[in-house]
Design an enzyme around this catalytic site. Structure first.
Site, PDB file in Angstrom:
ATOM      1  N   ASP A 152       0.894 -10.046  28.015  1.00 39.52           N
ATOM      2  CA  ASP A 152       1.139 -11.216  28.839  1.00 39.52           C
ATOM      3  C   ASP A 152      -0.143 -12.023  29.008  1.00 39.52           C
ATOM      4  O   ASP A 152      -1.254 -11.480  28.917  1.00 39.52           O
ATOM      5  CB  ASP A 152       1.653 -10.805  30.221  1.00 39.52           C
ATOM      6  CG  ASP A 152       3.014 -10.141  30.167  1.00 39.52           C
ATOM      7  OD1 ASP A 152       3.757 -10.371  29.190  1.00 39.52           O
ATOM      8  OD2 ASP A 152       3.337  -9.387  31.106  1.00 39.52           O
ATOM      9  N   LYS A 153      -0.001 -13.291  29.296  1.00 35.74           N
ATOM     10  CA  LYS A 153      -1.156 -14.166  29.467  1.00 35.74           C
ATOM     11  C   LYS A 153      -2.147 -13.605  30.481  1.00 35.74           C
ATOM     12  O   LYS A 153      -3.357 -13.603  30.252  1.00 35.74           O
ATOM     13  CB  LYS A 153      -0.686 -15.556  29.906  1.00 35.74           C
ATOM     14  CG  LYS A 153      -1.816 -16.541  30.179  1.00 35.74           C
ATOM     15  CD  LYS A 153      -1.274 -17.890  30.630  1.00 35.74           C
ATOM     16  CE  LYS A 153      -2.412 -18.858  30.944  1.00 35.74           C
ATOM     17  NZ  LYS A 153      -1.896 -20.177  31.405  1.00 35.74           N
TER      18      LYS A 153
END
Length: 322
Positions: A152-153
């Site tokens: 995930d970012k």
């Protein structure tokens, strides 16, 4: 996804789904087409976007479920071409050879282009440093050449990127067979009673918000194992744990831990308590270890990543030195 309109070359048409009801026009178009917001702004300002029969030149105009959006002209080179190298994207490389690359992704960096993130991703930085990756940018892999798995970012840590079709096939097979080892360090809210455990709960996208994941009967199988590293009595009480993925679903660790009453600290999307030393969108989650069989030699390869400074600062607020 947009479809070719029957009446004009290069026209794209689609209906606003329920999940985007009430969204701004520019955001809705960006999410569906994958175009950068700057490109969407240009299309709207130049009168190339219509809602129903009316041309709309106001980006903030709200759309409603069932509205027919039409874009006249091609979606532009941003969408048609693969990602371009970007030397400004710094990619910390832990290891590289002719077959693969292991990177230590910083929090805040998106792995590959997608809806709303057409530029400035890890892939853009990798292409600048390893131009041979462009040969893997074909078909469905156009936007993610060599990418085998993602983070995930807001999550930091290790991931492996393939440099050849053979390496990609081998690493993907190891991921599917669960022989690739991926370990995460997480700080969760509250005191976990058990020293170790497993969360076995199927996951699916929310019907209300498809960007969110939830535990749902009939969803995709998902298993997360965890072991307690340290408990902090607080206040606030917290537990540092190591997690091992047996499956790799979107937001798996975050949703699984929230489902048992211990959301990840600073994960506001799934109810985690804040940590003043972490910015928005940065949960206390770090991909700390990665292990696999080298696709060319078959030899075991293992990598470790130390806990980042921002997470150490957060830990210090939970357990100040004394």
């Amino acid at each position: 996804m947009p479809d070719q309109a029957p009446g004009g070359e290069g026209e794209q048409q689609w209906q606003v789904p329920g999940a985007l009801d009430g969204e701004r026009l520019d955001r809705a178009v960006a999410l569906v087409t994958g175009l950068a917001r700057s490109e969407v702004d240009r299309l709207v300002a130049s009168g190339q976007v219509s809602v129903g029969r009316r041309v709309i030149t106001t980006r903030s105009r709200r759309v409603r479920e069932g509205d027919r959006i039409r874009i006249r002209g091609p979606l532009g080179p941003d969408r048609q071409a693969g990602p371009e190298p970007d030397e400004d994207v710094q990619v910390p490389v832990v290891y590289a050879d002719d077959h693969l690359i292991v990177v230590d992704k910083p929090a805040g960096l998106v792995v590959h282009p997608g809806a709303g993130n057409r530029h400035g991703t890890l892939v853009h930085g990798l292409l600048a440093r390893f131009p041979d990756l462009a040969a893997l940018a074909e078909g469905d892999e156009k936007d993610r050449p060599g990418i085998v798995h993602r983070l995930d970012k807001g999550t930091s840590g290790l991931l492996v990127v393939a440099r050849t079709p053979q390496a990609r096939a081998s690493l993907s097979a190891q991921l599917a067979s669960r022989s690739m080892s991926r370990g995460y360090l997480a700080l969760v809210a509250g005191t976990m009673d058990s020293d170790a455990g497993v969360v076995d709960a199927p996951l699916a996208r929310s019907d209300i918000d498809p960007t969110r994941i939830r535990v749902q009967a009939g969803g995709r199988q998902a298993r997360t194992r965890y072991e307690v590293e340290r408990r902090f009595g607080g206040p606030p009480a917290a537990t540092l744990i190591r997690c091992r993925l047996e499956t790799g679903r979107t937001h798996q660790i975050r949703v699984h831990l929230a489902s048992i009453g211990h959301p990840v600290v600073n994960d506001d999307r799934y109810g985690g308590p804040p940590c003043p030393d972490l910015g928005p969108g940065r949960p206390f989650l770090h991909a700390a270890s990665l292990g696999f069989s080298h696709p060319a030699t078959g030899q075991p390869a293992r990598f470790e990543s130390p806990i980042p400074e921002d997470l150490l600062r957060c830990l210090a607020t939970i357990s100040p030195p004394g």
